[in-house]
Design an enzyme around this catalytic site. Sequence first.
Site, PDB file in Angstrom:
ATOM      1  N   GLN A  95      -5.057  -1.799   9.299  1.00  0.00           N
ATOM      2  CA  GLN A  95      -4.818  -3.118   8.697  1.00  0.00           C
ATOM      3  C   GLN A  95      -5.431  -4.228   9.547  1.00  0.00           C
ATOM      4  O   GLN A  95      -5.180  -4.310  10.756  1.00  0.00           O
ATOM      5  CB  GLN A  95      -3.309  -3.341   8.521  1.00  0.00           C
ATOM      6  CG  GLN A  95      -2.945  -4.632   7.833  1.00  0.00           C
ATOM      7  CD  GLN A  95      -3.428  -4.690   6.388  1.00  0.00           C
ATOM      8  OE1 GLN A  95      -3.340  -3.726   5.654  1.00  0.00           O
ATOM      9  NE2 GLN A  95      -3.949  -5.834   5.998  1.00  0.00           N
ATOM     10  N   ASP A 111     -11.287   2.039   3.155  1.00  0.00           N
ATOM     11  CA  ASP A 111     -11.539   0.603   2.974  1.00  0.00           C
ATOM     12  C   ASP A 111     -12.999   0.336   2.627  1.00  0.00           C
ATOM     13  O   ASP A 111     -13.333  -0.743   2.140  1.00  0.00           O
ATOM     14  CB  ASP A 111     -11.176  -0.173   4.247  1.00  0.00           C
ATOM     15  CG  ASP A 111      -9.805  -0.830   4.170  1.00  0.00           C
ATOM     16  OD1 ASP A 111      -9.364  -1.144   3.050  1.00  0.00           O
ATOM     17  OD2 ASP A 111      -9.186  -1.040   5.231  1.00  0.00           O
ATOM     18  N   LYS A 153       0.837  -1.211   0.000  1.00  0.00           N
ATOM     19  CA  LYS A 153       0.000   0.000   0.000  1.00  0.00           C
ATOM     20  C   LYS A 153       0.870   1.259   0.000  1.00  0.00           C
ATOM     21  O   LYS A 153       0.574   2.228  -0.717  1.00  0.00           O
ATOM     22  CB  LYS A 153      -0.953  -0.023   1.201  1.00  0.00           C
ATOM     23  CG  LYS A 153      -2.070  -1.040   1.022  1.00  0.00           C
ATOM     24  CD  LYS A 153      -2.790  -1.393   2.313  1.00  0.00           C
ATOM     25  CE  LYS A 153      -3.787  -2.519   2.065  1.00  0.00           C
ATOM     26  NZ  LYS A 153      -4.422  -3.022   3.282  1.00  0.00           N
TER      27      LYS A 153
END
Length: 284
Positions: free
Chosen positions: A96, A119, A52
């Site tokens: 995460q 997300d 990322k």
Amino acid sequence: MSQLIDGKKISQQIKDELKEEVQRLKDNGKNACLAVVQVGTDPASTVYVNNKKKACAYIGIESRAYELPEETTEEELVALVERLNMDDTVNGILVQLPLPVHIDADRIIRTISPDKDVDGFHPVSVGRLWIGEKGFLSCTPAGIIQLLKRSGIGIEGKECVVIGRSNIVGKPMAALLLRENGTVTVAHSRTKDLKEVAKRADILIVAIGKKKFITSEYVKEGAVVIDVGMHRDEKNHLCGDVDFDNVEPHTSAITPVPGGVGPMTIAMLMDNCVETMRTQEERS
């Protein structure tokens, strides 16, 4: 001969397009910063986080890493997320997953501001998706839509079967297919006559979490098959939820594992980050 849907190639196209767009937006005074929070040192999570960061660097977005020790408490993590919510220089927040067992992931997801939820996991983001409002899309399902469209595969009017009903893939996948005017069935481990249901599909999307579970018995001749799974086989090779060698000859198009759906998830995360810059532009 079945069409092999190349997720690496398509994700690179998207990142190249985003790189150009980011430069244009920067020239107009718009910036983006993604805050990436990792708790603990899970090896797979570390790989994902590094990927990322690399993607951010490639397209020209600032990323800030917050690497916290395994023993970080839930309250400490909530406090960090709340600080990032209030920080006007941060446009997107990504925590995460998975988190250590002593931290309630659902609480952390709900703490992230829906306007920074790149997300697409917050209940508000999910609600916006289902009622067709603008908002952040769940990255893996959004990536699958791009795989289909950029491979010349129409969705409108097609019989689409999604095997799997998770909040991260199955449910948002169904919503996005409906948005594209597909006729959608969501199947799962409790579905009766799963083979018969799957065989109705013009487009079969498999996110069941079982290694090489889908064989040709589940697939209509000429169907498009999208494999979301990621496992290791007995030879320690990466494989998916679909038995590729068995299924591929019966399809018109199929994604490989690796190199299919996987690369698209990060590409669409980057698109969500750039969406924060587009929103700045619309407001100015």
